[in-house]
Structures are given as structure tokens and as C-alpha cells.
Design an enzyme around this catalytic site. Structure first.
Site, PDB file in Angstrom:
ATOM      1  N   CYS A  49       7.822   2.424  14.936  1.00 26.94           N
ATOM      2  CA  CYS A  49       8.966   2.402  14.024  1.00 26.94           C
ATOM      3  C   CYS A  49       8.573   0.558  14.666  1.00 26.94           C
ATOM      4  O   CYS A  49       9.414   0.631  16.025  1.00 26.94           O
ATOM      5  CB  CYS A  49      10.186   3.357  14.621  1.00 26.94           C
ATOM      6  SG  CYS A  49      11.214   2.226  13.681  1.00 26.94           S
ATOM      7  N   PRO A 106       5.083   8.619   6.671  1.00 24.69           N
ATOM      8  CA  PRO A 106       6.859   9.347   7.153  1.00 24.69           C
ATOM      9  C   PRO A 106       7.536   7.929   7.313  1.00 24.69           C
ATOM     10  O   PRO A 106       6.973   6.825   8.235  1.00 24.69           O
ATOM     11  CB  PRO A 106       6.963   9.284   8.998  1.00 24.69           C
ATOM     12  CG  PRO A 106       5.418   9.144   9.584  1.00 24.69           C
ATOM     13  CD  PRO A 106       4.184   8.596   8.550  1.00 24.69           C
ATOM     14  N   MET A 107       8.922   7.903   6.199  1.00 22.30           N
ATOM     15  CA  MET A 107       9.325   6.555   6.695  1.00 22.30           C
ATOM     16  C   MET A 107      10.748   6.775   6.591  1.00 22.30           C
ATOM     17  O   MET A 107      11.501   7.995   5.540  1.00 22.30           O
ATOM     18  CB  MET A 107       8.355   6.301   4.340  1.00 22.30           C
ATOM     19  CG  MET A 107       7.747   5.995   4.983  1.00 22.30           C
ATOM     20  SD  MET A 107       7.859   4.947   2.920  1.00 22.30           S
ATOM     21  CE  MET A 107       8.925   3.488   2.480  1.00 22.30           C
ATOM     22  N   GLY A 160       2.294   4.620   2.527  1.00 22.47           N
ATOM     23  CA  GLY A 160       4.231   5.520   2.879  1.00 22.47           C
ATOM     24  C   GLY A 160       4.239   4.529   1.350  1.00 22.47           C
ATOM     25  O   GLY A 160       4.665   4.905   0.180  1.00 22.47           O
ATOM     26  N   ARG A 161       4.952   2.930   1.921  1.00 18.49           N
ATOM     27  CA  ARG A 161       5.395   2.351   0.147  1.00 18.49           C
ATOM     28  C   ARG A 161       4.581   2.471  -1.136  1.00 18.49           C
ATOM     29  O   ARG A 161       5.933   2.969  -2.456  1.00 18.49           O
ATOM     30  CB  ARG A 161       5.973   0.942   0.169  1.00 18.49           C
ATOM     31  CG  ARG A 161       6.982   1.183   1.882  1.00 18.49           C
ATOM     32  CD  ARG A 161       7.238  -0.164   2.418  1.00 18.49           C
ATOM     33  NE  ARG A 161       5.827  -1.207   2.922  1.00 18.49           N
ATOM     34  CZ  ARG A 161       5.713  -2.615   3.104  1.00 18.49           C
ATOM     35  NH1 ARG A 161       6.673  -3.190   2.090  1.00 18.49           N
ATOM     36  NH2 ARG A 161       4.567  -2.972   3.263  1.00 18.49           N
ATOM     37  N   GLU A 165      -0.375  -1.886   3.632  1.00 13.95           N
ATOM     38  CA  GLU A 165      -0.395  -2.999   2.126  1.00 13.95           C
ATOM     39  C   GLU A 165      -1.460  -2.107   1.052  1.00 13.95           C
ATOM     40  O   GLU A 165      -2.424  -2.540   0.773  1.00 13.95           O
ATOM     41  CB  GLU A 165      -0.746  -3.887   2.819  1.00 13.95           C
ATOM     42  CG  GLU A 165      -0.248  -5.271   1.534  1.00 13.95           C
ATOM     43  CD  GLU A 165       1.151  -5.653   2.042  1.00 13.95           C
ATOM     44  OE1 GLU A 165       1.313  -6.559   0.649  1.00 13.95           O
ATOM     45  OE2 GLU A 165       1.488  -4.604   2.219  1.00 13.95           O
ATOM     46  N   ASN A 171      -3.561   1.929   7.354  1.00 10.70           N
ATOM     47  CA  ASN A 171      -2.637   1.976   6.989  1.00 10.70           C
ATOM     48  C   ASN A 171      -1.521   0.698   6.837  1.00 10.70           C
ATOM     49  O   ASN A 171      -2.144  -0.336   7.760  1.00 10.70           O
ATOM     50  CB  ASN A 171      -1.482   3.237   7.378  1.00 10.70           C
ATOM     51  CG  ASN A 171       0.752   2.762   6.899  1.00 10.70           C
ATOM     52  OD1 ASN A 171       1.325   2.592   7.992  1.00 10.70           O
ATOM     53  ND2 ASN A 171       0.468   3.310   6.480  1.00 10.70           N
TER      54      ASN A 171
END
EC number: 1.3.1.-
Length: 321
Positions: A98, A7-8, A223-224, A201, A199
Site C-alpha cells: 500500500c 485488493p483496492m 485491479g483498476r 497496468e 500486477n
């Protein structure tokens, strides 16, 4: 060996979950957080963040979607967990990770890692309120001020009944600056009996395998890395089979952006759609040289049609018609 789309907030919305899950390789995903404060949120808020609730909490390609809540009031978090399930949630996730200043200032997200007892109370309240067959899960970092609170917070969540725990391999103070401290995840994982998911990198197939080796985790959340390389999960799955997947081409990436833009236009005004496209394109600069070449022009465009023309006018996105 599942791969979960992270989730971002402000980026991984329903349209991008739909787009990326359609590429393949993603086993599960999680919504942007739904902010829980003092009042009971109406169903429309849940549907706004998770329209997949209308589809048995799955994307069109069948990828399960967990509903994520963020807040610090145990009672209200419990009520919202129950409401999410009433509306169709198959998994309720709690955000303790977050790092955003505004969120932390209002006692949400990673700042709660200063108070493992409160984390326990929140998770226990959600677990009690949610039917036993619905998993309650959580995501956190290694700590707030430093990386020393991962174990205490992980133990608190396990004791509260959390079924699995995602750990982003940095503290709040670390932000998103490399490196990721996967070895710290390993220390928490070794002390817990619940599944721990790594999670942070993971941008390439090699980094995926390195993360698994160092953290000892069988599952990862990305994510990214998936925003920068939409086919990364598919490439990882091929590598798990001992195969090499052909990397996505730029025209294929542009087709995804076009689908994403069309979906966004049903939800947002064009000026906001263009902003979301730029946000994604900025990440795509990491995975595609064409995106890097286009960025100086694209970042100045404010309307959707010219933006899409810029990205794919000649089939490669390198010339404007």
C-alpha cells in the site's frame, strides 16, 4: 493462468467482489486490508471486511477470497492471522504494497520495504501462527524510494515461508503513473522458487499478454483494469482459448451498478452509496464512452435513485427521463 482481483482499499469491497466475480473469469480475490495495530480486533471487524467468511470464504459465485492483513508488529500480525483462520479464512495475505501516505506514516504497507528484515519477521510470525495447510501469501511493490528493493524483499518473504508473492510493477514513489516495470518483476521471479504473480497496468487483453511475456509470470492480478472493464477477465479467458468474447455493453454495465448499489444500501447510508457509484463510474469512463458522456451530469448527483436514473433512464444511459 489464474486471474486474481486485486485488493483496492476503499473500492474493492465485498459488494464489488460479489458483482465482478459474478461476471466470470476471476479465479480468486483478496479483501481490502484489515489494519492491525496494538489491540486484538473483534470478529465483527473481520466480518465487516470479509462477509465471505460466512460462506467458506467464497463469493456467491464460488470465487475464493483471501483475507489481507496490514501491520508492522510481528506478534500482533501472527495473532490476527490465527484469528482469521479461526473465523474461516482459507488464505491469509499480507500487505507490503500500500502506497498511501497515512498508512506508510504509521509504518504499514510499502514503507516496510525499506526493512526486509522486518518484512521477514512479520511474514514468519504469521506463517508460524497459521496452520500449515493454510497458505500465507504477500503483496508488495518493487520498492519504496526506488525499484531496487524487490529482490531483497522477495527473498526475505520466501525465506519466511510465504507461499506466493504478488508484485506491483512500480515503487511507492512511482505511484500509479505509467509505465509498469514488468521487466523488474521478471528479475525477482527468476531469483525465487515460489510463484510470483504480476500486477500493474493491465487494462486490456493485449496488455495482459504483454505483461505475461515481459514478466514471465503465468498468473496476474488486476485491479483498476477490472473496475474499468468488468468483463476484462472474461475476455482474457476467451483469448486463452483462442476465442473472442463479445464485449460487455453499457446496459449490462448499468445492471451491474444497480446490483452493486442494492448491495451497498444494506451496508451504507445513501450518500456514501452514491459516492461509491461515482468512484466506479469514474473508472468506467475508461472502458465505456457512455460513462464518459454521462460523467459531467452524474458527478453532481448526491442521491442513489437519481444517479441510477441518470445512468440508465432510456436503456443506454444517455438521456434523463
Amino acid at each position: 493462468m489464474h486471474i486474481i482481483l486485486a485488493p483496492m482499499e476503499g473500492l474493492v469491497d465485498a459488494p464489488i467482489r460479489e458483482t465482478l466475480s459474478g461476471v466470470g473469469g476471476i479465479d480468486r480475490s483478496v479483501t481490502e486490508f484489515i489494519r492491525v495495530t496494538h489491540g486484538m480486533l473483534p470478529p465483527r471487524i473481520f466480518y465487516k471486511y470479509a462477509p465471505e467468511l460466512h460462506n467458506q470464504c467464497r463469493t456467491a459465485s464460488g470465487t475464493p477470497v483471501a483475507i489481507q492483513l496490514l501491520g508492522s508488529d510481528p506478534g500482533m500480525m501472527g495473532l490476527h492471522g490465527a484469528r482469521a483462520v479461526e473465523l474461516g479464512a482459507r488464505q491469509v495475505d499480507i500487505n507490503f504494497g500500500c502506497p498511501a501516505k497515512t498508512v506508510n506514516r504509521h509504518k504499514g504497507g510499502c514503507v516496510l520495504m525499506r526493512e526486509p528484515e522486518l518484512m521477514h519477521a512479520i511474514a514468519a510470525a504469521v506463517r508460524e501462527a497459521v496452520p500449515a495447510h493454510i497458505p500465507v501469501t504477500a503483496k508488495m511493490r518493487l520498492g519504496y524510494d526506488d525499484r531496487s528493493m524487490g529482490l531483497a524483499c522477495g527473498q526475505a518473504l520466501q525465506e519466511a515461508g510465504v507461499a506466493e508473492l504478488v508484485i506491483h510493477a512500480r515503487s511507492k514513489v512511482d505511484g500509479y503513473k505509467p509505465p509498469a516495470y514488468w521487466e523488474h518483476i521478471a528479475r525477482v521471479r527468476e531469483a525465487l522458487s515460489i510463484p510470483v504473480i504480476a500486477n500493474g497496468e493491465i487494462w486490456t487483453v493485449d496488455q495482459y499478454w504483454r505483461c505475461r511475456e515481459v514478466s514471465g509470470c503465468n498468473e496476474v492480478m488486476i485491479g483498476r483494469g477490472l473496475i474499468a472493464r468488468p468483463d476484462l477477465a472474461r475476455q482474457i479467458k476467451a483469448s486463452q482459448r483462442g476465442e473472442n468474447a463479445t464485449p460487455m455493453t453499457w446496459p449490462e454495465a448499468v445492471a451491474l451498478i444497480e446490483d452493486y448499489a442494492a448491495a451497498l444500501q444494506t451496508r451504507l447510508e445513501d450518500r456514501f452509496v452514491t459516492g461509491r457509484i461515482k468512484q466506479w463510474l469514474n473508472y468506467l469512463r475508461i472502458g465505456f464512452t457512455e460513462a464518459e458522456q454521462l460523467w459531467p451530469r452524474a458527478r453532481k448527483i448526491r442521491e442513489v435513485a437519481p444517479m441510477l436514473a441518470c445512468l440508465g433512464a432510456d436503456g443506454r444511459g444517455l438521456k434523463v427521463a
